[in-house]
Design an enzyme around this catalytic site. Sequence first.
Site, PDB file in Angstrom:
ATOM      1  N   ALA A 195       4.169   3.849   1.046  1.00  0.00           N
ATOM      2  CA  ALA A 195       4.872   4.396   2.240  1.00  0.00           C
ATOM      3  C   ALA A 195       5.840   3.325   2.515  1.00  0.00           C
ATOM      4  O   ALA A 195       6.082   2.463   3.575  1.00  0.00           O
ATOM      5  CB  ALA A 195       3.773   4.412   3.564  1.00  0.00           C
ATOM      6  N   LEU A 196       6.524   2.816   1.524  1.00  0.00           N
ATOM      7  CA  LEU A 196       7.782   1.829   1.523  1.00  0.00           C
ATOM      8  C   LEU A 196       8.768   2.182   2.476  1.00  0.00           C
ATOM      9  O   LEU A 196       9.130   3.293   2.710  1.00  0.00           O
ATOM     10  CB  LEU A 196       8.125   1.517   0.069  1.00  0.00           C
ATOM     11  CG  LEU A 196       7.143   1.247  -1.050  1.00  0.00           C
ATOM     12  CD1 LEU A 196       8.043   1.005  -2.241  1.00  0.00           C
ATOM     13  CD2 LEU A 196       6.333  -0.016  -0.517  1.00  0.00           C
ATOM     14  N   HIS A 240       9.660  -3.556   3.080  1.00  0.00           N
ATOM     15  CA  HIS A 240       9.097  -3.652   1.648  1.00  0.00           C
ATOM     16  C   HIS A 240      10.274  -4.201   0.836  1.00  0.00           C
ATOM     17  O   HIS A 240      10.294  -5.183   0.179  1.00  0.00           O
ATOM     18  CB  HIS A 240       8.521  -2.644   1.026  1.00  0.00           C
ATOM     19  CG  HIS A 240       7.227  -2.164   1.929  1.00  0.00           C
ATOM     20  ND1 HIS A 240       7.107  -1.125   2.828  1.00  0.00           N
ATOM     21  CD2 HIS A 240       5.892  -3.017   2.019  1.00  0.00           C
ATOM     22  CE1 HIS A 240       5.791  -1.066   3.121  1.00  0.00           C
ATOM     23  NE2 HIS A 240       5.135  -2.083   2.918  1.00  0.00           N
ATOM     24  N   LYS A 277       5.298 -10.257   9.139  1.00  0.00           N
ATOM     25  CA  LYS A 277       4.652  -9.427  10.276  1.00  0.00           C
ATOM     26  C   LYS A 277       3.151  -9.482  10.426  1.00  0.00           C
ATOM     27  O   LYS A 277       2.495  -9.313  11.312  1.00  0.00           O
ATOM     28  CB  LYS A 277       5.074  -7.976  10.036  1.00  0.00           C
ATOM     29  CG  LYS A 277       4.711  -6.953  10.945  1.00  0.00           C
ATOM     30  CD  LYS A 277       5.246  -5.529  10.883  1.00  0.00           C
ATOM     31  CE  LYS A 277       4.155  -4.653  11.465  1.00  0.00           C
ATOM     32  NZ  LYS A 277       2.868  -4.282  10.841  1.00  0.00           N
ATOM     33  N   ASP A 278       2.550  -9.444   9.022  1.00  0.00           N
ATOM     34  CA  ASP A 278       1.109  -9.528   8.890  1.00  0.00           C
ATOM     35  C   ASP A 278       0.952 -11.128   8.784  1.00  0.00           C
ATOM     36  O   ASP A 278       0.540 -11.447   7.795  1.00  0.00           O
ATOM     37  CB  ASP A 278       0.545  -8.820   7.951  1.00  0.00           C
ATOM     38  CG  ASP A 278       0.727  -7.511   8.116  1.00  0.00           C
ATOM     39  OD1 ASP A 278       0.175  -6.771   8.960  1.00  0.00           O
ATOM     40  OD2 ASP A 278       1.421  -6.623   7.333  1.00  0.00           O
ATOM     41  N   MET A 300       0.669  -1.086  -0.004  1.00  0.00           N
ATOM     42  CA  MET A 300       0.005  -0.020  -0.049  1.00  0.00           C
ATOM     43  C   MET A 300       0.988   1.277   0.003  1.00  0.00           C
ATOM     44  O   MET A 300       0.424   2.175   0.332  1.00  0.00           O
ATOM     45  CB  MET A 300      -0.747  -0.104   1.097  1.00  0.00           C
ATOM     46  CG  MET A 300      -1.798  -1.180   1.138  1.00  0.00           C
ATOM     47  SD  MET A 300      -3.621  -0.746   1.888  1.00  0.00           S
ATOM     48  CE  MET A 300      -2.922  -0.599   3.616  1.00  0.00           C
ATOM     49  N   LEU A 341      11.259  -7.904   9.153  1.00  0.00           N
ATOM     50  CA  LEU A 341      12.424  -7.182   9.502  1.00  0.00           C
ATOM     51  C   LEU A 341      12.421  -5.942  10.485  1.00  0.00           C
ATOM     52  O   LEU A 341      11.160  -5.707  10.564  1.00  0.00           O
ATOM     53  CB  LEU A 341      12.498  -6.192   7.993  1.00  0.00           C
ATOM     54  CG  LEU A 341      14.035  -5.947   7.793  1.00  0.00           C
ATOM     55  CD1 LEU A 341      14.799  -7.367   7.111  1.00  0.00           C
ATOM     56  CD2 LEU A 341      14.063  -4.924   6.846  1.00  0.00           C
TER      57      LEU A 341
HETATM   58  O1  PAF Z   1      -0.044  -5.613   3.712  1.00  0.00           O
HETATM   59  C1  PAF Z   1      -0.539  -4.842   2.947  1.00  0.00           C
HETATM   60  O2  PAF Z   1       0.056  -3.730   2.578  1.00  0.00           O
HETATM   61  C2  PAF Z   1      -2.178  -4.834   2.193  1.00  0.00           C
HETATM   62  O3  PAF Z   1      -2.637  -5.446   3.080  1.00  0.00           O
HETATM   63  C3  PAF Z   1      -2.055  -5.709   1.111  1.00  0.00           C
HETATM   64  C4  PAF Z   1      -1.515  -7.195   0.971  1.00  0.00           C
HETATM   65  C5  PAF Z   1      -1.059  -4.716   0.229  1.00  0.00           C
HETATM   66  C6  PAF Z   1      -3.484  -5.579   0.381  1.00  0.00           C
HETATM   67  O4  PAF Z   1      -3.891  -4.325   0.305  1.00  0.00           O
END
Ligand code: PAF
Length: 283
Positions: free
Chosen positions: A32-33, A37, A151-152, A30, A178
């Site tokens: 905001a790298l 990422h 993390k998620d 989404m 990380l």
């Molecule tokens: O983890 C994220 O940044 C978001 O949930 C994703 C997987 C890009 C879906 O919008």
Amino acid sequence: MQVFREKQPLIQAIQRIKSDGKSIGLVPTMGALHEGHLSLVQNALKESDQVVVSIFVNPTQFDNPEDLEKYPRNLEKDLELLKKEKADIWVFSPTANELYGDKIFSQNFDFEGLESVMEGEFRTGHFDGVGTVVKHLFEIITPNKAFFGEKDYQQLQIIKKLTRTTGLPVEIVGCPILRETSGLARSSRNERLSSQHRVEAAFIYKTLKTANQLFGTESAEYVTNWVENQFKSNKHLKLEYFEIANSETLKKISTKEKGKQYRAFIAAYANDIRLIDNIALDN
Ligand code: PAF
């Protein structure tokens, strides 16, 4: 680096790559790298011929309009960071209408209970939104592999379930969390923490590490009470939940069983900023 704002030119470019027998690796984001990422992108570069990074703030996964509005958006900055990889990365950054069409809505999924615990309990409809956007991205980009951060962790399990139930032919690769030097898990939200909270938030991972050690000899209930008490005496962070769950089903456990794998999960607030983290309980 090429930036695609529309699906059709991207679909055509991907068809050309695939007709040469080459593979596509997708890193959905989404924006905001940050370095977290980039580590996903590095894994994708190692394992794929062409990497696509999607940058799209997905409206359907936000249960709170204010959170959606405040979500940081800076495509130029994101592209600068990706350039550091010195690779021909393709970026897909569509508008909501380009991705969803005229009607922006979530599909309802049955993830067999994975969606209703922890994050799902506190963020209504969140995983329907995530499932919907990831399914759209997989259909457009047709990646061979897609890379998601641990993390998620709950999201990662849900995406694995999504590919199993839809039969979409993509391999889901989970990548390690990380961390900042303090141990705080890297997150776009860390930028919004005050300097003091950024230091104090290291407490989350420190607590998870001790929970991991304690779980070697103590019950899940004991460890849960211990963690809750640690947070009660911390004046900077407010615990939303701590759970010990089966690593696959994400079901909260009461007793440990031999041969099963478990993980501990935390969500906590530093002021209005919600932070999550987790750890494998393998002491
Ligand atoms: O983890 C994220 O940044 C978001 O949930 C994703 C997987 C890009 C879906 O919008």
